[in-house]
Design a protein around this motif. Structure first.
Motif, mmCIF file in Angstrom:
data_model
loop_
_atom_site.group_PDB
_atom_site.id
_atom_site.type_symbol
_atom_site.label_atom_id
_atom_site.label_comp_id
_atom_site.label_asym_id
_atom_site.label_seq_id
_atom_site.Cartn_x
_atom_site.Cartn_y
_atom_site.Cartn_z
ATOM 1 N N VAL A 153 -2.553 15.847 -8.820
ATOM 2 C CA VAL A 153 -2.225 17.258 -9.097
ATOM 3 C C VAL A 153 -2.017 17.523 -10.589
ATOM 4 O O VAL A 153 -1.673 18.641 -10.967
ATOM 5 C CB VAL A 153 -0.972 17.695 -8.310
ATOM 6 N N ARG A 154 -2.242 16.566 -11.438
ATOM 7 C CA ARG A 154 -2.004 16.737 -12.869
ATOM 8 C C ARG A 154 -2.909 17.791 -13.475
ATOM 9 O O ARG A 154 -2.485 18.600 -14.302
ATOM 10 C CB ARG A 154 -2.213 15.419 -13.608
ATOM 11 N N ARG A 213 4.223 3.974 -6.012
ATOM 12 C CA ARG A 213 2.760 4.025 -6.094
ATOM 13 C C ARG A 213 2.227 5.327 -5.498
ATOM 14 O O ARG A 213 1.340 5.958 -6.078
ATOM 15 C CB ARG A 213 2.167 2.824 -5.347
ATOM 16 N N ILE A 214 2.769 5.739 -4.387
ATOM 17 C CA ILE A 214 2.341 7.002 -3.770
ATOM 18 C C ILE A 214 2.688 8.170 -4.680
ATOM 19 O O ILE A 214 1.881 9.098 -4.856
ATOM 20 C CB ILE A 214 2.985 7.167 -2.385
ATOM 21 N N GLN A 215 3.874 8.140 -5.295
ATOM 22 C CA GLN A 215 4.272 9.214 -6.211
ATOM 23 C C GLN A 215 3.332 9.271 -7.416
ATOM 24 O O GLN A 215 2.919 10.352 -7.842
ATOM 25 C CB GLN A 215 5.713 9.002 -6.680
ATOM 26 N N ALA A 216 2.960 8.115 -7.968
ATOM 27 C CA ALA A 216 2.046 8.080 -9.108
ATOM 28 C C ALA A 216 0.668 8.605 -8.723
ATOM 29 O O ALA A 216 0.049 9.364 -9.487
ATOM 30 C CB ALA A 216 1.946 6.657 -9.648
ATOM 31 N N LEU A 217 0.168 8.234 -7.551
ATOM 32 C CA LEU A 217 -1.136 8.742 -7.093
ATOM 33 C C LEU A 217 -1.090 10.250 -6.863
ATOM 34 O O LEU A 217 -2.036 10.968 -7.217
ATOM 35 C CB LEU A 217 -1.553 8.028 -5.809
ATOM 36 N N ALA A 218 -0.001 10.745 -6.311
ATOM 37 C CA ALA A 218 0.134 12.189 -6.092
ATOM 38 C C ALA A 218 0.220 12.928 -7.430
ATOM 39 O O ALA A 218 -0.376 14.005 -7.604
ATOM 40 C CB ALA A 218 1.369 12.475 -5.236
ATOM 41 N N LEU A 278 0.814 -1.223 0.000
ATOM 42 C CA LEU A 278 0.000 0.000 0.000
ATOM 43 C C LEU A 278 0.842 1.265 0.000
ATOM 44 O O LEU A 278 0.479 2.260 -0.640
ATOM 45 C CB LEU A 278 -0.928 0.017 1.216
ATOM 46 N N PHE A 279 1.945 1.268 0.708
ATOM 47 C CA PHE A 279 2.740 2.474 0.851
ATOM 48 C C PHE A 279 4.048 2.402 0.078
ATOM 49 O O PHE A 279 5.070 2.906 0.505
ATOM 50 C CB PHE A 279 3.020 2.747 2.336
#
Length: 84
Positions: free
Chosen positions: A80-81, A71-76, A66-67
């Motif tokens: 903000v895209r 994956r966190i960078q892609a979700l962020a 999960l962390f």
């Protein structure tokens, strides 16, 4: 003066254990022998250790999945895209 039931007295059960298990009249003899049995505590310790190790491994794997940093960078980035 502690009251020991007639069923526990010949078996040498302590006063405290007899008082705790007295409400379980139908299963009192089984429970008293179970709690005084070394095999019960050995099994309890072994299976408890196995369950704790499995839970720790599962939580570690789940949190790692999960962390994950990528994956966190892609979700962020996706979040903000559309903003300017």
């Amino acid at each position: 003066m502690a009251i020991i039931c007639r069923a526990c007295q010949p078996r040498g059960v302590s006063d405290g254990l007899c008082a705790i298990l007295r409400p379980f009249t139908g299963y009192s003899f089984i429970m008293i022998r179970l709690f005084q049995s070394g095999k019960f505590w050995l099994r309890f310790a072994v299976y408890g250790t196995l369950a704790a190790a499995a839970a720790a491994f599962g939580l570690y794997f789940l949190l790692h999945h999960l962390f994950d940093g990528r994956r966190i960078q892609a979700l962020a980035d996706d979040a903000v895209r559309g903003t300017s």
